[in-house]
Enzyme design. Sequence first.
Site, mmCIF file in Angstrom:
data_model
loop_
_atom_site.group_PDB
_atom_site.id
_atom_site.type_symbol
_atom_site.label_atom_id
_atom_site.label_comp_id
_atom_site.label_asym_id
_atom_site.label_seq_id
_atom_site.Cartn_x
_atom_site.Cartn_y
_atom_site.Cartn_z
ATOM 1 N N SER A 106 0.844 -1.188 0.000
ATOM 2 C CA SER A 106 0.000 0.000 0.000
ATOM 3 C C SER A 106 0.886 1.247 0.000
ATOM 4 O O SER A 106 1.686 1.438 -0.919
ATOM 5 C CB SER A 106 -0.967 -0.032 1.189
ATOM 6 N N GLU A 138 -2.330 -2.800 -7.820
ATOM 7 C CA GLU A 138 -3.524 -2.972 -6.994
ATOM 8 C C GLU A 138 -3.813 -1.647 -6.324
ATOM 9 O O GLU A 138 -2.987 -0.740 -6.348
ATOM 10 C CB GLU A 138 -3.316 -4.084 -5.952
ATOM 11 N N HIS A 181 -4.920 -5.501 -1.044
ATOM 12 C CA HIS A 181 -5.906 -5.270 0.012
ATOM 13 C C HIS A 181 -7.033 -6.298 -0.055
ATOM 14 O O HIS A 181 -8.203 -5.960 -0.232
ATOM 15 C CB HIS A 181 -6.482 -3.859 -0.107
#
Length: 312
Positions: free
Chosen positions: A119, A216, A281
């Site tokens: 992330s 992502e 995630h």
Amino acid sequence: MTPLAPLTRPRPLVPGDRVAVVAPSGPVPRERLDAGLDILRGWDLDPVVAPHVLDRHPTFDYLAGQDAARARDFQGAWCDPSVAAVLCARGGYGAQRMTDLLDWEALRAAGPKTLLGFSDITVLHQAFAVRLGLASLHGTMIAAHGFLKDEPTRAHLREALFEPGRTRVLGAPTARTLVPGTARGVTVGGCLALLASGLGTPDGRPGVPGGILLLEDIGEEPYRIDRMLTQLLRAGWLDGVAGIALGSWRDCGPYEQVRAVLLDRLGGLGVPIVEELGFGHCETSLTVPLGVPAVLDADAGTLTVEVPAPTG
């Protein structure tokens, strides 16, 4: 541009290793941190918590303390010769704000170690590749829900930490072919929003030629995904990419809309693309090494980490 080359990989962890837990981005709930530390101790690791992990910025409560304090924590952990790995507690936002406060010459002198996160930690993955030439691990974090609650997620991470040198075939039941074909290259990438925001920065790669690109994100509506992918395309950043592995798009709207955007923006590159490969995630998340040679088989829905990167 020259195709991406494999990066130096740190040694595997062994029982008894000391690992440092840091918070370069968002604040960390104490109870989740404590639970994650207990899991690490159960793996016979010796976790130490950086001084400011539980801090919260006095003005911006989305940050785990002041930028300078987060940078000191990270640098102190990396430069501690007794520490074999630096594990991020969570993502959120904030890594970009502290990256330029790090002493990169000191980090380089400390030698290869394991860096784990995903992330917002994409910023550090990029910086470590560009500035230090080091491979790293894109995977669950110590206070993340997946690490605490999902056994397969923990198992994937543990294998990546303790047995990084063997061939690993990464796949997921959800994986599907978006564009068929097979590609070989060096793994690179992470969170789409952070890759796009890194363009033009000192740590941003000029492109990913010959790379197996991982993408992502979370909480981005389809039009925002479209905008970020279009930015990367217009910047020439995707020129020469060998293949693309797409992970989770949690809270990004109906997946069929997201899928349509991904196919529209990326399908014209003419490279193999696999979707929903099971990293990022999602409830059960793979740990994927970045900076290592791999083979993407979009027809089979797998990413094979085939040959270890050079060991530091």
